[in-house]
Write an enzyme that holds these catalytic residues in place. Structure first.
Site, PDB file in Angstrom:
ATOM      1  CE1 TYR A  95      31.754  34.040  42.522  1.00 52.16           C
ATOM      2  CE2 TYR A  95      33.881  35.064  42.954  1.00 52.16           C
ATOM      3  CZ  TYR A  95      32.994  34.025  43.143  1.00 52.16           C
ATOM      4  OH  TYR A  95      33.345  32.966  43.942  1.00 52.16           O
TER       5      TYR A  95
ATOM      6  CB  SER B  54      42.702  44.024  47.663  1.00 55.22           C
ATOM      7  OG  SER B  54      43.537  42.974  47.204  1.00 55.22           O
TER       8      SER B  54
ATOM      9  CE1 TYR C 227      42.102  45.598  42.819  1.00 54.73           C
ATOM     10  CE2 TYR C 227      43.657  44.132  43.918  1.00 54.73           C
ATOM     11  CZ  TYR C 227      42.367  44.594  43.738  1.00 54.73           C
ATOM     12  OH  TYR C 227      41.347  44.068  44.488  1.00 54.73           O
TER      13      TYR C 227
ATOM     14  CE  LYS D 240      40.060  47.324  45.439  1.00 58.41           C
ATOM     15  NZ  LYS D 240      38.627  47.680  45.566  1.00 58.41           N
TER      16      LYS D 240
ATOM     17  CG  PHE E  56      44.627  36.868  50.848  1.00 62.08           C
ATOM     18  CD1 PHE E  56      45.915  37.158  50.416  1.00 62.08           C
ATOM     19  CD2 PHE E  56      44.307  37.133  52.173  1.00 62.08           C
ATOM     20  CE1 PHE E  56      46.859  37.700  51.275  1.00 62.08           C
ATOM     21  CE2 PHE E  56      45.239  37.665  53.043  1.00 62.08           C
ATOM     22  CZ  PHE E  56      46.520  37.956  52.599  1.00 62.08           C
TER      23      PHE E  56
ATOM     24  CG  ASP F  86      53.239  33.304  42.203  1.00 64.29           C
ATOM     25  OD1 ASP F  86      52.708  34.423  42.302  1.00 64.29           O
ATOM     26  OD2 ASP F  86      52.787  32.390  41.499  1.00 64.29           O
TER      27      ASP F  86
END
Length: 320
Positions: free
Chosen positions: A11, A117, A141, A145, A169, A282
């Site tokens: 993408y 990232s 992940y 990075k 982000f 979160d």
């Protein structure tokens, strides 16, 4: 001579390829199609199917196509899944990057733009993230990075590698109706799939200390992101002194509630999001400054939220 885009059938990678072509720069795509799609690569672009873990293949691609620089986007990009698949994540993102750098050294290719990232920051305790904000990745992940950035730094010291890393982000929207976000984990595809299936989109928590109670995040248009990669490549090729890392941030962010309202307006589908419990871990707000990138990479938010949603929705419907 050309630039190699690893992960160029994905993408984001497919948009980077298009951005290079718009500037008249030849590109070659290397992708194993594990998550990318062959159809995302424009007609006329040289395509090499294979993995960055295959050093001989990468060396051959660099030599055969007279590559003068690399934009490295290939990798395993699912932060949540990486917790359950740490070895796979490190193999793809750390070993893969090291293998790519070794192939570059062997063939004399000395320029690289690395797709990093904002996951390197983890849950920052500041209102506005800058490049110097403490790094506390919370997933394999994010850790992979950060290690990738270290690999570039150390190779620069050892071999004079010209490099920069771009941290960002949430990437949304579409710059071409033929290319859309296919991730099963990202917000826009989840919302669109729910609407197309006749389901109600869901918000995880509406009691955060934010203006509307929903999480605030950086959302940037994929075409703006792609343009910054090309400028970074051009400046490296011109011998400009770039920072080792740049945040591609909005500076203010958008709430999940605002996104849901924009989706309802753009799609014409009236809905009231289902409110689910908060997801563990979160944070209420993660927003980055893009000041350094604006100074050096012509970075700016060229698209409004409505344009981000409209372009993403048009591309998703075209694929339906």
């Amino acid at each position: 001579m050309s630039w190699l885009v690893t992960g160029g059938a994905g993408y984001i990678g497919a948009h980077v390829v298009r951005a290079f072509r718009e500037k008249g720069i030849d590109v070659v795509v290397l992708d194993d199609l594990s998550s990318g799609r062959r159809g995302f690569v424009p007609q006329g672009v040289e395509f090499v199917q294979g993995s960055i873990l295959d050093g001989a293949l990468v060396e051959d691609a660099l030599r055969t196509h007279d590559v003068r620089g690399v934009v490295h986007l290939a990798g395993f990009k699912y932060a949540g899944v990486s917790v359950d698949r740490p070895l796979h994540t490190y193999q793809q993102n750390v070993t893969g990057t090291a293998t790519l750098l070794a192939a570059m050294e062997a063939t004399g290719v000395s320029r690289i733009v690395f797709s990093s990232s904002a996951a390197v920051y983890g849950t920052p305790d500041v209102d506005l993230v800058t490049e110097s904000t403490a790094k506390h990745p919370e997933s394999p992940y994010g850790e992979s990075k950060l290690i990738g950035e270290w690999l570039l730094r150390d190779q620069a010291k050892a071999q004079g590698l010209a490099h920069t890393s771009l941290r960002y982000f949430n990437v949304v929207g579409s710059g071409d109706p033929a290319v859309y976000d296919v991730s099963p984990h990202n917000l826009f595809p989840l919302v669109f799939d729910a609407l197309l299936d006749g389901r109600t989109p869901r918000i995880n928590g509406d009691d955060y200390p934010t203006p509307d109670g929903t999480c605030v995040r950086d959302y940037i248009h994929v075409a703006d992101l792609a343009a910054a990669h090309v400028v970074a490549a051009e400046r490296l090729e011109a011998g400009a002194a770039l920072e080792p890392v740049y945040n591609l941030g909005s500076g203010d962010g958008v709430s999940v509630g605002e996104i849901m309202a924009a989706v309802a307006q753009v799609t014409g589908i009236a809905f009231r999001p289902e409110i689910a419990p908060r997801r563990p871990g979160d944070p209420a707000r993660i927003v980055a400054s893009g000041e350094l990138a604006a100074r050096d990479l012509d970075w700016r938010m060229r698209h409004t939220l409505a344009e981000m949603v409209q372009s993403a929705w048009d591309a998703r419907r075209a694929a339906a």
